[in-house]
Design an enzyme around this catalytic site. Structure first.
Site, PDB file in Angstrom:
ATOM      1  N   LYS A   1      -2.522   5.842  20.763  1.00 48.69           N
ATOM      2  CA  LYS A   1      -1.568   6.379  19.786  1.00 48.69           C
ATOM      3  C   LYS A   1      -1.229   7.826  20.127  1.00 48.69           C
ATOM      4  O   LYS A   1      -2.106   8.612  20.473  1.00 48.69           O
ATOM      5  CB  LYS A   1      -2.154   6.287  18.376  1.00 48.69           C
ATOM      6  CG  LYS A   1      -2.435   4.851  17.934  1.00 48.69           C
ATOM      7  CD  LYS A   1      -3.063   4.788  16.557  1.00 48.69           C
ATOM      8  CE  LYS A   1      -3.312   3.350  16.133  1.00 48.69           C
ATOM      9  NZ  LYS A   1      -3.930   3.269  14.783  1.00 48.69           N
TER      10      LYS A   1
ATOM     11  N   CYS B   1      -4.091   1.004   2.945  1.00 50.58           N
ATOM     12  CA  CYS B   1      -3.575   0.052   3.936  1.00 50.58           C
ATOM     13  C   CYS B   1      -3.168  -1.222   3.208  1.00 50.58           C
ATOM     14  O   CYS B   1      -3.354  -1.373   1.997  1.00 50.58           O
ATOM     15  CB  CYS B   1      -4.629  -0.235   4.995  1.00 50.58           C
ATOM     16  SG  CYS B   1      -6.026  -1.224   4.393  1.00 50.58           S
TER      17      CYS B   1
ATOM     18  N   CYS C   1      -3.737  -9.234   5.692  1.00 45.49           N
ATOM     19  CA  CYS C   1      -4.488  -8.777   6.861  1.00 45.49           C
ATOM     20  C   CYS C   1      -5.735  -9.633   7.077  1.00 45.49           C
ATOM     21  O   CYS C   1      -6.586  -9.739   6.182  1.00 45.49           O
ATOM     22  CB  CYS C   1      -4.887  -7.315   6.696  1.00 45.49           C
ATOM     23  SG  CYS C   1      -5.843  -6.713   8.105  1.00 45.49           S
TER      24      CYS C   1
ATOM     25  N   CYS D   1     -10.909  -2.379   5.493  1.00 41.83           N
ATOM     26  CA  CYS D   1     -11.890  -2.579   6.559  1.00 41.83           C
ATOM     27  C   CYS D   1     -12.026  -1.261   7.314  1.00 41.83           C
ATOM     28  O   CYS D   1     -11.273  -0.316   7.062  1.00 41.83           O
ATOM     29  CB  CYS D   1     -11.459  -3.723   7.487  1.00 41.83           C
ATOM     30  SG  CYS D   1     -10.211  -3.249   8.710  1.00 41.83           S
TER      31      CYS D   1
END
Length: 572
Positions: free
Chosen positions: A218, A436, A442, A481
């Protein structure tokens, strides 16, 4: 210093390669058998290696976990679908593009929403197999793609928001685009599979290599003093350095990353290290060779230790830096001074250097949908239909309506207010909280995040009000997570999902985003978290120094120890 090729060879981790290395090597430069899988009507998902390979094309296979058990009872496979993440360097999107993605979300996704992400782009959730190729072709028709937004490659490059607020911001955006293009995969697999282009034999990937990178990578281009994109969450960061208001180069920060694995003390979140300053003309060379050193030295035997942060800690910062200098033919100069004094987005109106205006809208968890009493998606569509500027997605899941002429400001603000896009009652705490996606889409989520965030914020707001500071805030983040998507490991209070209804509670990040928090309570319920925060907030209000944030306070008072060197301090 490394004196020979054999010295360098010793820096490569030996052992049995992770299976992802095999599938990349055998994929024919990311083609695999995806085309054949698309024709398979028996399953709604992708099989074998293709399950992983579609990530390099911007997609993750998911299913609706809320109905997984019921489908299993009916002897049906999970309701497979894909999440698509677009490539949007710097997060800039035009109103006509927005209208097209709005149409696609409504007509061809299971949830109907557009989801703004912490990677300064948007996601579609719930795209069924028959619609996947059409999705890529629709995006291509408006000059958007999903290339390299997932998988073991350099992902969407972030840039400081509001590029027209100053010339520095405009320059940062242009460099984000250049870096993104320079580091993209060269294989034509995406175009062949999704856009039906003529097949072209691929012989090499000059930067990424034939088996691509050991793990995701990233990159950001940021303009101090606002650390709005959390540079320490990223492998490679270019921090803009200006002289007399003109961009002259970058300080290069390498080796940040937040993902970890529960119970594995060899994994940890880590801040990036400052390698030094480079003039502008060396930017692409340095970007390329930070990537190639990580490509060659990163751990390909254990994916949990494959990211750049672990390579730096294993081989040494000086060794890694010297190798980048050698390959790029560039010497890092001494770092130029800069300071981060804030992070997050500046909500409301900002006037740019060109006399045009920018309106930053808070979007809870980045979820753009028509909610009861808050038809956000309809409101943004109406703005897109008349807006003459552009939209800018932020790294904090929010949206900037940019480039508004003064005479159009009142109309756009009224549309935003009428559709719940501006709400004057939103608290500072809400605007400084993030989650998130987590459940139900997910597959990695262990606990709720996006759906839990409203209750979490309400309870923290209640504690702030109880202690007479309702207009104060704590940088608060919750993730389902430990993989780092919601950047909880740079929060003052970070919750990381451990199991259904259970979280690890971390304390001690700071408001500038330059410190990793530390574990305070493990595997606890929200009720236990609120009970723990209550007296800490009371003490903070009563005993804090002037302008002292909650995270700085808990470090100063010894509630948790400061994480200075993650490898040794985080789990200690």
């Amino acid at each position: 210093m490394l004196d020979s090729q054999s010295d360098k060879q010793n820096l490569i981790v030996e052992g049995k390669l992770a299976d992802n290395e095999r599938l990349k090597r055998e994929s024919n430069f990311l083609r695999g058998t995806i085309e054949e899988d698309l024709q398979d009507k028996i399953t709604g998902g992708f099989t074998n290696d293709n399950f992983q390979l579609i990530r390099f094309h911007g997609m993750y296979q998911q299913d609706d976990r809320d109905i997984r058990a019921e489908r299993a009872k009916q002897k049906l496979e999970p309701l497979h679908n894909v999440m698509l993440r677009a490539r949007m360097p710097g997060g800039v999107i035009q109103p006509d593009q927005w209208l097209v993605i709005d149409d696609f979300a409504r007509e061809h996704t299971s949830y109907g929403s557009i989801r703004l992400t912490t990677r300064q782009t948007f996601q579609f959730h719930g795209v069924l197999k028959p619609n996947i190729k059409h999705m890529h072709q629709v995006l291509n028709s408006i000059n958007i793609d999903g290339i390299a937004t997932a998988g073991d490659v350099n992902r969407n490059v972030l840039a400081s928001t509001n590029p027209v607020e100053s010339q520095l911001h405009a320059d940062a955006y242009e460099w984000a685009k250049k870096i993104s293009e320079h580091l993209l995969p060269k294989t034509r697999a995406y175009y062949e599979i999704w856009l039906d282009e003529e097949k072209v034999h691929t012989t090499e990937e000059p930067i990424l290599g034939s088996t691509y990178l050991p793990r995701k990578f990233k990159t950001t281009v940021t303009v101090p003093p606002n650390n709005e994109m959390d540079v320490h969450a990223n492998d490679l960061n270019f921090v803009a350095i200006a002289e007399d208001g003109k961009l002259v180069g970058f300080n290069v920060l390498v080796g940040g990353g937040l993902a970890m694995t529960h119970g594995d003390t060899a994994t940890y979140p880590r801040k990036a290290d400052d390698f030094g300053f480079i003039p502008l003309e060396h930017t692409l060379k340095v970007a390329e060779h930070v990537v190639t050193v990580q490509r060659d030295w990163g751990n390909r035997t254990n994916r949990k230790n494959a990211k750049t942060k672990y390579t730096l800690d294993r081989v040494g910062i000086d060794t890694f830096k010297a190798e980048v200098e050698s390959r790029a033919g560039v010497k890092f100069e001494e770092s130029r001074p800069y300071e981060f004094t804030s992070r997050g987005d500046r909500f409301g109106w900002v006037e740019g250097i060109d006399g045009k205006h920018h309106l930053t809208l808070f979007i809870l968890s980045g979820r753009i949908l028509d909610f009861p009493g808050r038809p956000l998606k309809t409101g943004l569509r109406k703005i897109a239909e008349i807006h003459k500027g552009d939209f800018r997605m932020t790294a904090n899941q929010n949206l900037v309506i940019a480039g508004i002429a003064p005479e159009d400001r009142a109309e756009i603000e009224q549309i935003a207010r009428d559709h719940g896009l501006i709400d004057d009652l939103m608290t500072p705490q809400l605007k400084n909280s993030m989650a998130c996606v987590a459940l139900p889409t997910c597959p990695l989520a262990m606990a709720e995040a996006e759906r839990f965030l409203p209750d979490l914020v309400s309870n923290v707001e209640g504690l702030l009000a109880k202690h007479n500071v309702p207009q104060d805030h704590i940088i608060l983040r919750v993730v389902g997570c430990p993989n780092g998507c919601g950047r909880a490991m740079l929060a003052e209070v970070g919750l990381v999902g451990k199991g259904p209804g259970k979280y690890n509670l971390y304390l001690g990040g700071n408001r500038e985003g330059t410190r990793v928090p530390k574990l305070y309570k493990e595997n606890v319920s929200p009720e236990v978290i609120y009970e723990a925060l209550d007296p800490l907030i009371a003490d903070w209000v009563a005993e804090r120094n002037e302008d002292e944030g909650f995270g700085d306070f808990v470090i100063r008072k010894g509630v948790v120890a400061e994480v200075k060197v993650s490898k040794t301090d985080f789990h200690a």
